[in-house]
Design a protein around this motif. Structure first.
Motif, mmCIF file in Angstrom:
data_model
loop_
_atom_site.group_PDB
_atom_site.id
_atom_site.type_symbol
_atom_site.label_atom_id
_atom_site.label_comp_id
_atom_site.label_asym_id
_atom_site.label_seq_id
_atom_site.Cartn_x
_atom_site.Cartn_y
_atom_site.Cartn_z
ATOM 1 N N ALA A 53 3.045 0.129 4.370
ATOM 2 C CA ALA A 53 4.382 0.072 4.959
ATOM 3 C C ALA A 53 4.500 -1.201 5.777
ATOM 4 O O ALA A 53 3.533 -1.660 6.385
ATOM 5 C CB ALA A 53 4.642 1.290 5.849
ATOM 6 N N SER A 54 5.700 -1.763 5.789
ATOM 7 C CA SER A 54 5.940 -2.971 6.584
ATOM 8 C C SER A 54 7.430 -3.107 6.831
ATOM 9 O O SER A 54 8.264 -2.655 6.043
ATOM 10 C CB SER A 54 5.409 -4.215 5.870
ATOM 11 O OG SER A 54 5.951 -4.305 4.566
ATOM 12 N N HIS A 55 7.757 -3.728 7.964
ATOM 13 C CA HIS A 55 9.146 -3.971 8.337
ATOM 14 C C HIS A 55 9.486 -5.367 7.851
ATOM 15 O O HIS A 55 9.031 -6.364 8.410
ATOM 16 C CB HIS A 55 9.304 -3.853 9.849
ATOM 17 C CG HIS A 55 10.713 -3.645 10.286
ATOM 18 N ND1 HIS A 55 11.434 -2.524 9.983
ATOM 19 C CD2 HIS A 55 11.558 -4.438 11.007
ATOM 20 C CE1 HIS A 55 12.642 -2.601 10.503
ATOM 21 N NE2 HIS A 55 12.745 -3.753 11.131
ATOM 22 N N VAL A 56 10.305 -5.450 6.791
ATOM 23 C CA VAL A 56 10.487 -6.718 6.099
ATOM 24 C C VAL A 56 11.967 -7.047 5.950
ATOM 25 O O VAL A 56 12.835 -6.182 6.056
ATOM 26 C CB VAL A 56 9.844 -6.663 4.692
ATOM 27 C CG1 VAL A 56 8.345 -6.414 4.795
ATOM 28 C CG2 VAL A 56 10.507 -5.586 3.827
ATOM 29 N N ALA A 57 12.228 -8.342 5.688
ATOM 30 C CA ALA A 57 13.577 -8.741 5.308
ATOM 31 C C ALA A 57 13.928 -8.005 4.015
ATOM 32 O O ALA A 57 13.163 -8.017 3.056
ATOM 33 C CB ALA A 57 13.632 -10.249 5.100
#
Length: 507
Positions: free
Chosen positions: A485-489
């Motif tokens: 999981a990652s907070h991405v554009a």
């Protein structure tokens, strides 16, 4: 003799320990559940009177009290519905009009008043199919991880969403299925402490029709104070996903189904006739309108309600899947031709090199309009008023490659951490045994959901990638896929801006 006694004692010690059956006292009487390992379950508890006879097409009525202990060791019937064989979450009961029951899982060690977080699940199925009995909806693993979990049935199809001039004393009818959901939450508020749950820390969550139900609960004055956090999975928010007729329009559909009948005649109709062949495959046919704007439960489209500030100001998680669409066609010329003057731009966004398959194009175009862009719009509208967390579930098994990502409802076994009992995914998965990376995805996804239920923040308890709250002009998303999981554009930003422009222009 001493040796014989020793052998008997040793043999007894090696037998599996059988926990004593647990009981709980509800407002209507005592229920007796069952225990497996560290989790106890109570299945088939009535939260309202059977909605049959005079109670058909009425708001849910109180449960009649019982004496002694009521067995709660098997699922009660799911609500009346026609079969839907492709269902990725098939029910395991014989459906019935008598169906207003719920199920509770709790840690066995949890005593009355333990104040554990409560999670209430509302299933999907287009408001015509589904129930609480599917194997992947078991609350066992939420209870294993310290929550008290509740799943509910609610009336479906014409039993749940029906208006007709013959029902004038009922306001011509309405969203009985939504009233059931509210009644179930009232039961939770009154009873869940007896199972160790905290009635002041209730998270309600649902997917598809269940996600759309979250919009109802957030905007309905009738539901205020019955929950404290909400998770919306593929719940739309614009009318493209869920057309919302008026009661008058719904009554016209009711007349088309049963012309000229009064209330007594309507309630005397055989249940099989009311159910008919209405399912996810046939729900667009005349004679059924679905949920309607009634001024009590549904006040309007989700995006509009969120922007107007009428939603309950509680923490919200909202999102969709990466291939969350229902293609009406796989012919790319037909799909793009429907965009009219915007055809060229649609092609550039969804099929830039002309090599994307027709199925993937049909999925991506419908997914953006129905679920993905509305989720972003709801998150942006809510962000200035309350903690809001936007996600996209992107893990897709190899069988879903032609769809271009994770299809509708495919996140469910990961949320519930039940990939081991998933089945064949509605016929799409030939070998349902979990893949190695699936276990990791399920562990991560499930952990986010549990953390949010405990604290109101999905990453509050550590050990998982950070998940910042959404903002009013957010262009990032928490992506959950095979890599973690990652907070991405947001990789879909251009597509979603296009979908938003079309939606607001028509609005």
């Amino acid at each position: 003799m001493k040796k014989l006694k020793w052998l008997i004692a040793a043999s007894a010690a090696m037998l599996p320990t059988i926990a004593a059956a647990q009981t709980a006292q509800t407002t209507a009487g005592t229920v007796k559940g069952s225990t497996a390992g560290t989790v106890s379950s109570f299945l088939g508890i009535p939260y309202a009177a059977p909605p049959v006879g005079e109670n058909r097409w009425r708001a849910p009525q109180p449960v009649a009290a019982w004496n002694g202990q009521r067995e709660a060791t098997a699922y009660a019937p799911d609500c009346a519905q026609a079969p839907f064989p492709p269902d990725a979450a098939p029910i395991r009961t014989k459906p019935s009009e008598d169906c207003l029951y719920l199920n509770v899982w709790k840690p066995t060690a949890a005593k009355e008043g333990a104040s554990l977080p409560v999670m209430v699940w509302i299933h999907g199925g287009g408001f015509v199919n589904g129930g609480s009995s599917p194997a992947i909806y078991s609350g066992e693993n939420f209870a294993r991880d310290g929550a008290v979990f509740v799943s509910i049935n609610y009336r479906l199809g014409r039993f749940g969403f029906f208006a007709h001039p013959g029902l004038a004393t009922e306001g011509f009818g309405g969203n009985f299925g939504y009233l059931d959901q509210i009644a179930a939450l009232q039961w939770v508020k009154a009873n869940i402490s007896k199972f160790g749950g905290d009635p002041g820390n209730v998270t309600v969550f649902g997917e598809s029709a269940g996600g759309m139900s979250m919009h109802m609960l957030l905007q309905s004055p009738m539901a205020r104070g019955l929950f404290h956090k909400v998770i919306i999975e593929s719940g739309g928010g614009r009318e493209r996903a869920l057309p919302m007729p008026t009661i008058a329009q719904s009554a016209a559909a009711g007349v088309a189904f049963a012309p000229g009948l009064d209330a007594a005649a309507l309630r005397a109709l055989p249940a099989e006739q009311v159910t008919g062949d209405l399912s996810m495959m046939t729900m667009g046919k005349p004679g059924y309108a679905g949920p309607m704007v009634d001024g009590r439960t549904i006040l309007g489209a989700g995006v509009d309600g969120a922007a107007a500030g009428i939603y309950a100001q509680v923490p919200v998680m909202v999102g969709a899947n990466s291939a969350d669409g229902f293609p009406r066609s796989t012919d790319k010329d037909v799909i793009f031709g429907a965009y009219g003057e915007n055809e060229k731009e649609a092609r550039a966004l969804h099929d830039p090199d002309g090599k994307v398959g027709g199925l993937a194009v049909g999925v991506s175009t419908s997914a953006d309009a129905m679920f993905i862009e509305p989720a972003r719009a709801v998150a942006r509208a809510l962000a200035p008023r309350q903690p809001t967390y936007l996600f996209r579930f992107g893990y897709a098994r190899p069988e879903f490659a032609a769809m271009g990502g994770a299809p509708h409802a495919s996140e469910l076994p990961y949320v519930f951490d039940t990939v081991d009992v998933r089945g064949n995914g509605g016929g799409m998965i030939k070998d349902p045994r979990p893949l190695t990376n699936e276990i990791k995805v399920a562990t991560l996804t499930h952990r986010y959901w549990v953390s949010f239920a405990r604290t109101g923040r999905p990453d509050a308890e550590g050990g998982v990638p950070a998940w910042p709250a959404a903002t009013a002009d957010d262009s990032k998303v928490q992506l959950i896929d095979a890599s973690g999981a990652s907070h991405v554009a947001d990789p879909f930003t251009a597509r979603l801006d296009f979908a938003e422009r079309l939606a607001t222009a028509k609005h």
